[in-house]
Design a protein around this motif. Structure first.
Motif, short mmCIF file in Angstrom:
data_model
loop_
_atom_site.label_atom_id
_atom_site.label_comp_id
_atom_site.label_asym_id
_atom_site.label_seq_id
_atom_site.Cartn_x
_atom_site.Cartn_y
_atom_site.Cartn_z
N LEU A 175 6.45 9.63 11.69
CA LEU A 175 6.43 10.50 10.51
C LEU A 175 5.00 10.84 10.10
CD1 LEU A 175 9.35 8.99 8.41
CD2 LEU A 175 9.31 11.22 9.56
N GLN A 176 4.10 9.88 10.23
CA GLN A 176 2.69 10.16 9.92
C GLN A 176 2.12 11.19 10.90
OE1 GLN A 176 0.69 8.99 7.17
NE2 GLN A 176 -0.42 10.78 7.94
N ALA A 177 2.46 11.05 12.18
CA ALA A 177 2.00 12.02 13.18
C ALA A 177 2.56 13.41 12.88
CB ALA A 177 2.40 11.56 14.58
N LEU A 178 3.81 13.47 12.45
CA LEU A 178 4.43 14.75 12.08
C LEU A 178 3.74 15.34 10.86
CD1 LEU A 178 6.63 16.88 12.54
CD2 LEU A 178 8.19 15.41 11.20
N ARG A 179 3.47 14.52 9.88
CA ARG A 179 2.76 14.95 8.66
C ARG A 179 1.39 15.51 9.03
NH1 ARG A 179 -0.40 16.12 5.02
NH2 ARG A 179 -0.40 15.37 2.88
N ASP A 180 0.68 14.82 9.92
CA ASP A 180 -0.63 15.29 10.35
C ASP A 180 -0.52 16.63 11.09
OD1 ASP A 180 -1.67 12.95 9.26
OD2 ASP A 180 -1.90 11.95 11.20
N PRO A 219 3.16 17.67 2.92
CA PRO A 219 3.88 16.45 2.58
C PRO A 219 5.32 16.46 3.09
CG PRO A 219 2.73 17.31 0.66
CD PRO A 219 2.65 18.37 1.73
N ILE A 220 5.76 15.30 3.54
CA ILE A 220 7.14 15.10 3.98
C ILE A 220 7.86 14.33 2.89
CG2 ILE A 220 8.60 13.85 5.62
CD1 ILE A 220 6.47 14.47 7.76
N MET A 274 -1.73 7.90 -1.74
CA MET A 274 -2.07 7.04 -0.60
C MET A 274 -0.93 6.05 -0.34
SD MET A 274 -4.80 7.92 0.65
CE MET A 274 -6.30 8.76 0.41
N GLY A 275 -0.69 5.78 0.89
CA GLY A 275 0.40 4.89 1.24
C GLY A 275 -0.07 3.50 1.59
N ASP A 276 0.87 2.58 1.62
CA ASP A 276 0.53 1.22 2.03
C ASP A 276 0.99 0.94 3.47
OD1 ASP A 276 3.27 1.13 1.46
OD2 ASP A 276 3.16 -0.73 0.34
N LEU A 277 1.76 1.86 4.07
CA LEU A 277 2.16 1.71 5.47
C LEU A 277 1.26 2.55 6.37
CD1 LEU A 277 6.05 1.86 5.18
CD2 LEU A 277 4.64 -0.15 5.65
N THR A 278 1.01 3.78 5.96
CA THR A 278 0.10 4.69 6.64
C THR A 278 -0.67 5.44 5.57
OG1 THR A 278 1.59 6.59 6.70
CG2 THR A 278 1.73 5.03 8.57
N ARG A 279 -1.49 6.34 6.00
CA ARG A 279 -2.30 7.12 5.05
C ARG A 279 -1.43 7.84 4.01
NH1 ARG A 279 -4.76 9.20 8.66
NH2 ARG A 279 -3.69 11.16 9.03
N ASN A 280 -0.25 8.32 4.41
CA ASN A 280 0.57 9.13 3.51
C ASN A 280 1.91 8.54 3.13
OD1 ASN A 280 -0.96 11.46 5.41
ND2 ASN A 280 -1.06 11.75 3.21
N PHE A 281 2.28 7.38 3.68
CA PHE A 281 3.61 6.84 3.42
C PHE A 281 3.54 5.42 2.85
CE2 PHE A 281 4.49 10.12 6.57
CZ PHE A 281 5.48 10.81 5.92
N SER A 282 4.39 5.20 1.85
CA SER A 282 4.49 3.89 1.20
C SER A 282 5.84 3.26 1.51
CB SER A 282 4.38 4.03 -0.32
OG SER A 282 3.13 4.55 -0.66
N ARG A 283 5.88 1.96 1.55
CA ARG A 283 7.10 1.20 1.81
C ARG A 283 8.23 1.62 0.87
NH1 ARG A 283 7.90 -2.89 4.91
NH2 ARG A 283 5.69 -3.19 5.24
#
Length: 120
Positions: free
Chosen positions: A33-38, A43-44, A1-10
């Protein structure tokens, strides 16, 4: 889980030099990047995102690089060719209106605000 979006962390966007504090990242990049991942459902992996000027120079980046401005990421997806990944990125508005560079093993994506395309 990310802290910026569902899948990305700072931490994924930090400069790889390990010494600087240049960790600004444009939220449009992160959301793109989150939209691309979705879209791709895989995973990116971020090879490089924000860079300080010294690190950018050490990796051969241009002085006014989008990486130095916190607006770019070099990415890859396991099992996906860079050409395929770039085509998927074209479906995301912020990248369609930004920079997409295709390299042998990764794709550069940025949110520069105007269309730019190249092969590295």
């Amino acid at each position: 889980m990310g802290d910026l979006t569902r899948n990305f962390s700072r931490s994924e966007f930090k400069c790889k030099c390990g010494k600087c504090t240049n960790n600004y990242i444009d939220i449009r990049l992160v959301k793109g990047l989150q939209a691309l991942r979705d879209l791709i459902g895989k995973p990116i992996i971020i090879n490089s995102a924000t860079r300080c000027k010294a690190h950018n120079a050490s990796v051969g980046g241009v002085p006014n690089s989008q990486h130095v401005q916190g607006r770019a990421a070099d990415i890859r997806v396991n099992g996906m060719a860079p050409e395929t990944l770039a085509k998927k990125a074209e479906q995301i508005e912020v990248f369609r209106n930004g920079g997409i560079g295709i390299y042998d093993t990764f794709v550069h994506l940025d949110v520069r605000g105007h269309k730019a395309r190249w092969r590295g």
